[in-house]
Write a protein that holds these residues in place. Structure first.
Motif, PDB file in Angstrom:
ATOM      1  N   ASN A   1       0.834  -1.214   0.000  1.00 21.05           N
ATOM      2  CA  ASN A   1       0.000   0.000   0.000  1.00 21.05           C
ATOM      3  C   ASN A   1       0.866   1.261   0.000  1.00 21.05           C
ATOM      4  OD1 ASN A   1       0.936  -0.124   2.598  1.00 21.05           O
ATOM      5  ND2 ASN A   1      -1.013   0.345   3.565  1.00 21.05           N
ATOM      6  N   ARG A   2       0.192   2.406  -0.078  1.00 20.16           N
ATOM      7  CA  ARG A   2       0.904   3.671  -0.244  1.00 20.16           C
ATOM      8  C   ARG A   2       1.730   4.055   0.982  1.00 20.16           C
ATOM      9  NH1 ARG A   2       1.422   4.854  -5.502  1.00 20.16           N
ATOM     10  NH2 ARG A   2      -0.555   4.472  -6.606  1.00 20.16           N
ATOM     11  N   ALA A   3       1.457   3.483   2.138  1.00 20.61           N
ATOM     12  CA  ALA A   3       2.254   3.811   3.328  1.00 20.61           C
ATOM     13  C   ALA A   3       3.719   3.440   3.138  1.00 20.61           C
ATOM     14  CB  ALA A   3       1.676   3.085   4.549  1.00 20.61           C
ATOM     15  N   TRP A   4       3.986   2.499   2.204  1.00 15.02           N
ATOM     16  CA  TRP A   4       5.366   2.114   1.915  1.00 15.02           C
ATOM     17  C   TRP A   4       6.150   3.297   1.336  1.00 15.02           C
ATOM     18  CZ3 TRP A   4       9.176  -1.195   2.587  1.00 15.02           C
ATOM     19  CH2 TRP A   4      10.209  -1.249   1.665  1.00 15.02           C
TER      20      TRP A   4
ATOM     21  N   SER B   1       9.570   4.418   3.118  1.00 13.92           N
ATOM     22  CA  SER B   1      10.856   4.132   2.465  1.00 13.92           C
ATOM     23  C   SER B   1      11.304   5.192   1.474  1.00 13.92           C
ATOM     24  CB  SER B   1      10.762   2.786   1.753  1.00 13.92           C
ATOM     25  OG  SER B   1       9.859   2.877   0.655  1.00 13.92           O
ATOM     26  N   GLY B   2      10.369   6.041   1.028  1.00 12.34           N
ATOM     27  CA  GLY B   2      10.720   7.015   0.005  1.00 12.34           C
ATOM     28  C   GLY B   2      10.784   6.423  -1.383  1.00 12.34           C
ATOM     29  N   ARG B   3      10.332   5.174  -1.575  1.00 12.92           N
ATOM     30  CA  ARG B   3      10.335   4.491  -2.873  1.00 12.92           C
ATOM     31  C   ARG B   3       8.916   4.371  -3.396  1.00 12.92           C
ATOM     32  NH1 ARG B   3      14.415   1.796   0.048  1.00 12.92           N
ATOM     33  NH2 ARG B   3      16.407   1.688  -1.069  1.00 12.92           N
ATOM     34  N   ALA B   4       8.763   4.470  -4.697  1.00  8.26           N
ATOM     35  CA  ALA B   4       7.450   4.342  -5.322  1.00  8.26           C
ATOM     36  C   ALA B   4       7.004   2.891  -5.271  1.00  8.26           C
ATOM     37  CB  ALA B   4       7.490   4.833  -6.770  1.00  8.26           C
ATOM     38  N   VAL B   5       5.692   2.703  -5.215  1.00  4.92           N
ATOM     39  CA  VAL B   5       5.144   1.348  -5.180  1.00  4.92           C
ATOM     40  C   VAL B   5       5.502   0.593  -6.444  1.00  4.92           C
ATOM     41  CG1 VAL B   5       2.996   0.016  -5.150  1.00  4.92           C
ATOM     42  CG2 VAL B   5       3.269   1.969  -3.612  1.00  4.92           C
ATOM     43  N   ALA B   6       5.437   1.278  -7.585  1.00  3.03           N
ATOM     44  CA  ALA B   6       5.723   0.623  -8.869  1.00  3.03           C
ATOM     45  C   ALA B   6       7.164   0.111  -8.926  1.00  3.03           C
ATOM     46  CB  ALA B   6       5.466   1.596 -10.022  1.00  3.03           C
ATOM     47  N   ASP B   7       8.098   0.837  -8.288  1.00  4.35           N
ATOM     48  CA  ASP B   7       9.501   0.414  -8.295  1.00  4.35           C
ATOM     49  C   ASP B   7       9.763  -0.693  -7.282  1.00  4.35           C
ATOM     50  OD1 ASP B   7       9.920   2.371 -10.166  1.00  4.35           O
ATOM     51  OD2 ASP B   7      10.570   3.871  -8.680  1.00  4.35           O
ATOM     52  N   THR B   8       8.803  -0.969  -6.435  1.00  2.00           N
ATOM     53  CA  THR B   8       8.992  -1.950  -5.371  1.00  2.00           C
ATOM     54  C   THR B   8       8.434  -3.317  -5.749  1.00  2.00           C
ATOM     55  OG1 THR B   8       8.841  -0.183  -3.727  1.00  2.00           O
ATOM     56  CG2 THR B   8       8.548  -2.415  -2.929  1.00  2.00           C
TER      57      THR B   8
ATOM     58  N   ALA C   1      13.516  -8.308   1.260  1.00  2.00           N
ATOM     59  CA  ALA C   1      14.873  -8.336   1.808  1.00  2.00           C
ATOM     60  C   ALA C   1      15.815  -7.411   1.051  1.00  2.00           C
ATOM     61  CB  ALA C   1      15.414  -9.761   1.792  1.00  2.00           C
ATOM     62  N   ALA C   2      15.439  -7.038  -0.189  1.00  2.00           N
ATOM     63  CA  ALA C   2      16.289  -6.141  -0.970  1.00  2.00           C
ATOM     64  C   ALA C   2      16.349  -4.749  -0.367  1.00  2.00           C
ATOM     65  CB  ALA C   2      15.776  -6.068  -2.409  1.00  2.00           C
ATOM     66  N   PHE C   3      15.398  -4.417   0.488  1.00  2.00           N
ATOM     67  CA  PHE C   3      15.363  -3.087   1.094  1.00  2.00           C
ATOM     68  C   PHE C   3      15.809  -3.105   2.561  1.00  2.00           C
ATOM     69  CE2 PHE C   3      11.866  -3.597  -1.976  1.00  2.00           C
ATOM     70  CZ  PHE C   3      12.335  -2.748  -2.970  1.00  2.00           C
TER      71      PHE C   3
ATOM     72  N   ALA D   1      15.180   5.359   0.548  1.00  2.00           N
ATOM     73  CA  ALA D   1      15.709   5.746  -0.761  1.00  2.00           C
ATOM     74  C   ALA D   1      16.945   6.619  -0.640  1.00  2.00           C
ATOM     75  CB  ALA D   1      14.625   6.468  -1.569  1.00  2.00           C
ATOM     76  N   GLY D   2      17.084   7.341   0.463  1.00  2.43           N
ATOM     77  CA  GLY D   2      18.251   8.191   0.659  1.00  2.43           C
ATOM     78  C   GLY D   2      19.412   7.496   1.318  1.00  2.43           C
ATOM     79  N   GLY D   3      19.290   6.194   1.576  1.00  2.00           N
ATOM     80  CA  GLY D   3      20.367   5.444   2.212  1.00  2.00           C
ATOM     81  C   GLY D   3      20.385   5.527   3.721  1.00  2.00           C
ATOM     82  N   LYS D   4      19.347   6.130   4.304  1.00  2.00           N
ATOM     83  CA  LYS D   4      19.293   6.275   5.756  1.00  2.00           C
ATOM     84  C   LYS D   4      18.599   5.065   6.377  1.00  2.00           C
ATOM     85  CE  LYS D   4      17.398   9.276   9.354  1.00  2.00           C
ATOM     86  NZ  LYS D   4      16.580  10.482   9.633  1.00  2.00           N
ATOM     87  N   PRO D   5      19.223   4.421   7.366  1.00  2.00           N
ATOM     88  CA  PRO D   5      18.575   3.270   8.001  1.00  2.00           C
ATOM     89  C   PRO D   5      17.470   3.713   8.954  1.00  2.00           C
ATOM     90  CG  PRO D   5      20.674   3.691   9.055  1.00  2.00           C
ATOM     91  CD  PRO D   5      20.570   4.649   7.895  1.00  2.00           C
ATOM     92  N   LEU D   6      16.429   2.913   9.034  1.00  2.00           N
ATOM     93  CA  LEU D   6      15.344   3.181   9.976  1.00  2.00           C
ATOM     94  C   LEU D   6      14.870   1.853  10.559  1.00  2.00           C
ATOM     95  CD1 LEU D   6      12.363   2.455   8.393  1.00  2.00           C
ATOM     96  CD2 LEU D   6      13.132   4.431   7.089  1.00  2.00           C
ATOM     97  N   ARG D   7      14.462   1.911  11.811  1.00  2.00           N
ATOM     98  CA  ARG D   7      14.011   0.706  12.506  1.00  2.00           C
ATOM     99  C   ARG D   7      12.536   0.482  12.210  1.00  2.00           C
ATOM    100  NH1 ARG D   7      18.349  -2.039  14.012  1.00  2.00           N
ATOM    101  NH2 ARG D   7      16.887  -3.311  15.234  1.00  2.00           N
ATOM    102  N   ALA D   8      12.191  -0.787  11.934  1.00  2.00           N
ATOM    103  CA  ALA D   8      10.799  -1.142  11.653  1.00  2.00           C
ATOM    104  C   ALA D   8      10.490  -2.489  12.283  1.00  2.00           C
ATOM    105  CB  ALA D   8      10.536  -1.181  10.153  1.00  2.00           C
TER     106      ALA D   8
END
Length: 512
Positions: free
Chosen positions: A104-107, A111-118, A124-126, A159-166
């Motif tokens: 969904n769009r919350a991704w 992550s800063g990445r478009a759904v279509a590109d995901t 695991a790639a992200f 998308a900017g290379g910044k790690p975030l906890r999820a």
């Protein structure tokens, strides 16, 4: 349905016929009208029912209308993606090989990445490279049915290379027949929440550190005569001698029981008056600690009210001011004592002594310092109380000025000890006043000290009771060996201790 309708038509016709008979007043005319109406209804009614049935036959050839539940189901399924896109929680579905089939769009917000590109790529790639392999294995195990569920905290890379906890939660996706077709799951960002938790934890740590180092007790209590404590800081132990848990909910003793009995009503009245006006209060009163010692405390607090004006609790701070209060009390007593006895204040005496000693050493005019000990006051206090001992002390102090003369200054040092500074020997009856050595004045100063001791040692009457007075005197003569006033005073005090050891009425010179 058709038979009922026909019967209603016929009944209506007969009723119309009877109405016509009533209107025209002729039975024959009415009967003819009724027969005519019956014939008309008999002919038109079958035609009417044939027309009513014809549309039903025509509609039967049309496609069937979908059921209402089916229509709702179609509309709901069509609207579901739009509903899921409004959630702030990331929802995803992956195929059995781990490739993402839906997100969904919350991704995009996370992550800063478009759904279509995901879509079409593995989750695991992200994930951070250090955790990607283990996350990949876990997701595949769930998608293949080898594992019932997966729940863990991971590091995503945006998308900017910044790690975030999820926080990842996943479980198998089941088809209507029960077959596993992949997996579904959620992702929830916890970086901000963890940061808030850390900030809250740091804030709590700072507050606890602050409370632990505050010289006093921070509290929250109920507004009752026992002052039932709901919270007390660790400073409670140093202030009262009780552990915090002993005061909480009055488990061992209530704070109200610690307040001095003579001060309880005062404390209650003051607090209630200020709380009623919703004002902060500041009061000083006495408490008795766990060892039975009396302490003066200073308290500041105020009421805590709800939004509806209801008093919830009282919060404040209590600290020990016994030392300050004691100093204030001693200062007050000293001022009162000096005013009643005519003695010189100690600050003035301590300023006068070094000046007199220096002048004596430079000019050759000797001076003498007498330290007078009043003996037996402790025993008098034990037998008759502190007030009686104070009265005897005051009576003896009043004798100094007449006994010492105008050329001497007397001062109360405390602890039942006095000091007399003699700078003008002529005013006290000693013929040789100046120009000689201090040693030459020793006999004359000795006689002066003996007369002073005799005058001070006369019995004192208080409230009709006669109390004996015992005196010991130490004497220090100005000499170059004394580097300062403190050394001279210490020598006189040491000589007084020697005289005290010999016995009452004794006068001793320092270093003689």
């Amino acid at each position: 349905m058709e038979i009922t309708t026909m019967a209603l038509y016929m009944l209506s016709a007969w009723m119309l016929a009877w109405c016509f008979i009533w209107l025209v007043g002729s039975w024959h005319a009415g009967q003819g009208f009724a027969l005519a109406a019956l014939a008309v209804f008999a002919v038109t009614t079958p035609l009417l029912f044939l027309r009513r049935r014809r549309p039903a036959t025509a509609v039967a050839d049309a496609p069937p209308c979908p059921a209402p539940d089916a229509v709702c189901a179609v509309r709901t399924e069509a609207a579901l993606p739009g509903v899921l896109d409004q959630l702030h929680l990331v929802l995803f579905r992956a195929e059995a090989d781990g490739r993402l089939a839906y997100v969904n769009r919350a991704w995009e917000a996370m992550s800063g990445r478009a759904v279509a590109d995901t879509l079409g790529r593995s989750l695991a790639a992200f994930v951070h490279p250090s955790e990607a392999a283990s996350i990949e294995r876990g997701l595949l195990a769930v998608a293949r049915g080898e594992q019932d569920a997966l729940g863990c905290e991971l590091r995503l890379v945006d998308a900017g290379g910044k790690p975030l906890r999820a926080l990842l939660r996943a479980q198998p996706c089941l088809a209507p027949g029960g077959a596993i077709t992949g997996l579904v799951g959620t992702l929830e960002e916890v970086s901000r929440r963890r940061g808030a938790d850390n900030r809250n934890g740091n804030a709590r740590h700072q507050v606890n550190t602050l409370l632990a180092n505050v010289p006093g007790m921070v509290y929250r209590c109920r507004n009752d005569p026992s002052w039932t404590m709901e919270f007390v800081s660790d400073g409670c132990l140093e202030l009262t001698g009780y552990e915090p848990w002993e005061l909480l909910e009055s488990r061992r003793i209530s704070y109200g029981d610690l307040i001095h009995p003579e001060d309880r009503e005062f404390v209650w009245t003051q607090v209630q008056a200020h709380v009623a006006r919703r004002e902060a209060y500041q009061i000083a009163y006495r408490i008795e600690d766990a060892a039975g010692r009396e302490r003066w405390v200073w308290e500041q607090g105020r009421g805590v009210f709800s939004a509806h004006g209801e008093l919830l609790a009282i919060e404040g701070f209590v600290t020990d001011v016994s030392e300050r209060r004691g100093a204030e009390e001693r200062a007050r007593r000293r001022i009162w004592f000096e005013a009643r006895t005519g003695m010189t204040g100690r600050p003035i005496f301590e300023a006068l002594l070094p000046w007199t000693l220096q002048f004596a050493q430079l000019s050759g005019h000797p001076c003498a310092l007498l330290c007078v000990h009043l003996l037996g006051v402790e025993a008098l206090t034990e037998r008759h109380g502190h007030e009686r001992a104070e009265q005897v002390l005051t009576a003896v102090a009043r004798r100094f000025t007449p006994a010492t003369g105008a050329g001497a200054v007397s001062c109360y040092l405390g602890n039942h000890q006095f000091a007399v500074l003699v700078a003008d020997f002529r005013s006290v009856g000693i013929a040789r006043a100046a120009g000689g050595e201090a040693r030459e004045l020793i006999p004359a100063v000795s006689r002066y000290a003996a007369r002073l001791a005799e005058a001070l040692a006369a019995p004192v009457r208080v409230d009709g009771a006669r109390h004996a007075v015992e005196i010991a005197v130490g004497i220090a003569m100005s000499d170059a060996r004394y580097a300062g006033a403190d050394a001279m005073l210490a020598a006189a005090e040491q000589a007084a201790l020697q005289a005290r050891a010999i016995g009452p009425g004794t006068c001793e010179f320092a270093d003689e």
